[in-house]
Design a protein around this motif. Structure first.
Motif, PDB file in Angstrom:
ATOM      1  N   LEU A  72     -29.319 -15.677 -33.523  1.00  0.00           N
ATOM      2  CA  LEU A  72     -30.014 -16.808 -32.913  1.00  0.00           C
ATOM      3  C   LEU A  72     -30.814 -16.279 -31.743  1.00  0.00           C
ATOM      4  N   LEU A  73     -32.120 -16.503 -31.796  1.00  0.00           N
ATOM      5  CA  LEU A  73     -33.020 -16.001 -30.770  1.00  0.00           C
ATOM      6  C   LEU A  73     -33.596 -17.143 -29.957  1.00  0.00           C
ATOM      7  N   GLY A  74     -33.453 -17.059 -28.661  1.00  0.00           N
ATOM      8  CA  GLY A  74     -34.120 -17.986 -27.763  1.00  0.00           C
ATOM      9  C   GLY A  74     -35.317 -17.275 -27.175  1.00  0.00           C
ATOM     10  N   LEU A  75     -36.515 -17.673 -27.597  1.00  0.00           N
ATOM     11  CA  LEU A  75     -37.717 -16.917 -27.254  1.00  0.00           C
ATOM     12  C   LEU A  75     -38.766 -17.780 -26.565  1.00  0.00           C
ATOM     13  N   ALA A  76     -39.340 -17.243 -25.516  1.00  0.00           N
ATOM     14  CA  ALA A  76     -40.476 -17.896 -24.880  1.00  0.00           C
ATOM     15  C   ALA A  76     -41.624 -17.977 -25.872  1.00  0.00           C
ATOM     16  N   GLY A  77     -42.243 -19.151 -26.008  1.00  0.00           N
ATOM     17  CA  GLY A  77     -43.380 -19.321 -26.904  1.00  0.00           C
ATOM     18  C   GLY A  77     -43.013 -19.625 -28.334  1.00  0.00           C
ATOM     19  N   SER A  78     -41.727 -19.780 -28.639  1.00  0.00           N
ATOM     20  CA  SER A  78     -41.325 -19.995 -30.032  1.00  0.00           C
ATOM     21  C   SER A  78     -41.659 -21.391 -30.534  1.00  0.00           C
ATOM     22  N   ASN A  79     -42.043 -22.302 -29.633  1.00  0.00           N
ATOM     23  CA  ASN A  79     -42.337 -23.682 -30.025  1.00  0.00           C
ATOM     24  C   ASN A  79     -43.799 -23.905 -30.374  1.00  0.00           C
ATOM     25  N   GLY A 115     -27.262 -32.929 -18.931  1.00  0.00           N
ATOM     26  CA  GLY A 115     -27.834 -32.206 -17.802  1.00  0.00           C
ATOM     27  C   GLY A 115     -29.181 -31.643 -18.176  1.00  0.00           C
ATOM     28  N   ALA A 116     -29.791 -30.931 -17.236  1.00  0.00           N
ATOM     29  CA  ALA A 116     -31.129 -30.392 -17.463  1.00  0.00           C
ATOM     30  C   ALA A 116     -31.264 -29.034 -16.790  1.00  0.00           C
ATOM     31  N   VAL A 117     -32.227 -28.273 -17.271  1.00  0.00           N
ATOM     32  CA  VAL A 117     -32.574 -27.002 -16.642  1.00  0.00           C
ATOM     33  C   VAL A 117     -34.075 -26.942 -16.441  1.00  0.00           C
ATOM     34  N   ALA A 118     -34.458 -26.357 -15.334  1.00  0.00           N
ATOM     35  CA  ALA A 118     -35.854 -26.029 -15.072  1.00  0.00           C
ATOM     36  C   ALA A 118     -35.921 -24.507 -15.038  1.00  0.00           C
ATOM     37  N   ILE A 119     -36.561 -23.923 -16.028  1.00  0.00           N
ATOM     38  CA  ILE A 119     -36.643 -22.471 -16.109  1.00  0.00           C
ATOM     39  C   ILE A 119     -37.950 -22.038 -15.463  1.00  0.00           C
ATOM     40  N   LEU A 120     -37.827 -21.331 -14.368  1.00  0.00           N
ATOM     41  CA  LEU A 120     -38.975 -20.964 -13.553  1.00  0.00           C
ATOM     42  C   LEU A 120     -38.983 -19.452 -13.384  1.00  0.00           C
ATOM     43  N   GLY A 121     -39.575 -18.785 -14.347  1.00  0.00           N
ATOM     44  CA  GLY A 121     -39.680 -17.337 -14.319  1.00  0.00           C
ATOM     45  C   GLY A 121     -41.114 -16.927 -14.547  1.00  0.00           C
ATOM     46  N   THR A 122     -41.335 -15.932 -15.378  1.00  0.00           N
ATOM     47  CA  THR A 122     -42.701 -15.558 -15.737  1.00  0.00           C
ATOM     48  C   THR A 122     -43.429 -16.751 -16.341  1.00  0.00           C
ATOM     49  N   GLY A 123     -42.741 -17.479 -17.213  1.00  0.00           N
ATOM     50  CA  GLY A 123     -43.241 -18.739 -17.750  1.00  0.00           C
ATOM     51  C   GLY A 123     -42.407 -19.879 -17.193  1.00  0.00           C
ATOM     52  N   SER A 124     -42.610 -21.076 -17.717  1.00  0.00           N
ATOM     53  CA  SER A 124     -41.788 -22.206 -17.284  1.00  0.00           C
ATOM     54  C   SER A 124     -41.608 -23.179 -18.435  1.00  0.00           C
ATOM     55  N   ILE A 125     -40.434 -23.817 -18.437  1.00  0.00           N
ATOM     56  CA  ILE A 125     -40.151 -24.884 -19.390  1.00  0.00           C
ATOM     57  C   ILE A 125     -38.960 -25.663 -18.847  1.00  0.00           C
ATOM     58  N   GLY A 138     -42.987 -29.441 -21.130  1.00  0.00           N
ATOM     59  CA  GLY A 138     -43.771 -28.260 -20.783  1.00  0.00           C
ATOM     60  C   GLY A 138     -43.495 -27.112 -21.727  1.00  0.00           C
ATOM     61  N   GLY A 139     -43.730 -25.891 -21.205  1.00  0.00           N
ATOM     62  CA  GLY A 139     -43.499 -24.703 -22.014  1.00  0.00           C
ATOM     63  C   GLY A 139     -44.602 -24.399 -23.002  1.00  0.00           C
ATOM     64  N   TRP A 140     -45.822 -24.789 -22.702  1.00  0.00           N
ATOM     65  CA  TRP A 140     -46.916 -24.646 -23.653  1.00  0.00           C
ATOM     66  C   TRP A 140     -47.718 -23.360 -23.473  1.00  0.00           C
ATOM     67  N   GLY A 141     -47.155 -22.404 -22.787  1.00  0.00           N
ATOM     68  CA  GLY A 141     -47.819 -21.109 -22.672  1.00  0.00           C
ATOM     69  C   GLY A 141     -48.669 -20.978 -21.429  1.00  0.00           C
ATOM     70  N   PHE A 142     -48.976 -19.742 -21.090  1.00  0.00           N
ATOM     71  CA  PHE A 142     -49.637 -19.423 -19.837  1.00  0.00           C
ATOM     72  C   PHE A 142     -51.054 -19.981 -19.735  1.00  0.00           C
ATOM     73  N   VAL A 143     -51.783 -20.003 -20.842  1.00  0.00           N
ATOM     74  CA  VAL A 143     -53.204 -20.352 -20.774  1.00  0.00           C
ATOM     75  C   VAL A 143     -53.404 -21.801 -20.362  1.00  0.00           C
ATOM     76  N   ILE A 144     -52.650 -22.728 -20.958  1.00  0.00           N
ATOM     77  CA  ILE A 144     -52.865 -24.143 -20.655  1.00  0.00           C
ATOM     78  C   ILE A 144     -51.593 -24.838 -20.189  1.00  0.00           C
TER      79      ILE A 144
END
Length: 294
Positions: A72-79, A115-125, A138-144
């Protein structure tokens, strides 16, 4: 049937993998480079395999064990788009499931409750769970997208340095420092930005927060606006019925002082990390286990 489960936590600056047995307990971990599949599919897959292979080796298993594993992979941008399907098809594992890095972070931080999480690193979601239903924001990638992220902060800071260089805004110690990093001229900065990845931009974010703490006017403006965008997302989450929130990611310790006072009492420490969350989800999905990794 799988003999092992593997959880992968893939982010814009690094990738981690953990191998667990059928009891869901982690026995070994491994690490690799950046795994933002939106910005670099091929490189992300190499880094994912590096992390998985390192974890298997640390567990005393050969690479063939991957074929007997549920991953199981949790990946930034997988959505976005066909990213999840592409990654799943590229791994020679027994079973593969790809989810957002936010989902494994949610699982790790709050377990299986509300509960909830706000992931605030290189990207965000942002992710919230209420009554078993999970929703992302959110979490729609760096460009937009990726408001409040390190990449966005870094990009805005470099843009401000150029505005100060052109005397459109007042210069500050931060803008002087940033332009100096590129030899004191805009050309190298512009060339850097032309090919920079989110991680490249994100490395400037800690300097922006540090300058804000010193009272730098430009840095304070950047951080205040970024925090306001995070506040908007938290407002939406609270209005949706969730008021326990964990801040995660490399910028998590830096944001609370800049968030609205209404949100500070809602902040809670995470009970676990995203990698443990990935393994716990993998155990439930592939083994039907309600237990998690310790």
């Amino acid at each position: 049937m799988v003999d092992f489960v593997i959880g992968v936590d893939g982010g814009g600056t690094g990738c981690r993998a953990a191998v667990a047995g059928r009891d869901g307990r982690i026995v070994a971990t491994g690490a690799g480079g950046a795994a933002n599949v939106l910005s670099d599919r091929a490189g992300s897959l190499r880094n994912i395999r590096t992390a998985i292979d390192a974890a298997l080796a640390a567990a005393g298993l050969d690479k063939g064990a991957l074929q007997r594993s549920g991953v199981l992979l949790g990946l930034a941008g997988s959505n976005v788009g066909d990213t999840a399907a592409f990654v799943a098809a590229s791994l020679p594992a027994g079973r593969v499931e790809v989810v957002s890095d936010g989902l494994i972070a949610l699982e790790g931080a709050i377990g299986d409750g509300d509960g909830a999480v706000a992931i605030l690193g290189t990207g965000s979601i942002f992710f919230a769970r209420l009554g078993g239903a999970v929703r992302s924001y959110g979490g729609w990638g760096f460009v937009i997208g990726d408001f409040g992220s390190g990449a966005s902060l870094g990009r805005v800071a470099l843009s401000a340095a150029l505005l100060a260089h052109d005397r459109i805004i007042a210069a500050s110690p931060l803008t002087h420092r940033l332009i100096a990093e590129f030899g004191g001229a805009p050309g190298p900065m512009v060339e850097f930005a032309r090919t920079a990845t989110p991680g490249d931009f994100g490395r400037f974010a800690p300097a922006v927060f540090a300058a804000a703490e010193e009272g730098d006017a430009v840095a304070l403006d950047i951080v205040t606006k970024a925090a306001a965008s995070v506040d908007l997302a938290l407002d939406r989450i609270v209005d949706d019925g969730v008021d326990r929130i964990s801040l995660l990611g490399g910028l998590a310790p830096l944001y609370p002082a800049y968030l609205a006072a209404r949100h500070r009492p809602r902040l809670m420490s995470p009970v676990g990390n995203a990698l443990a969350g990935a393994v716990a989800l993998a155990a439930r999905r592939f083994l039907g286990s309600e237990g998690g990794a310790q």
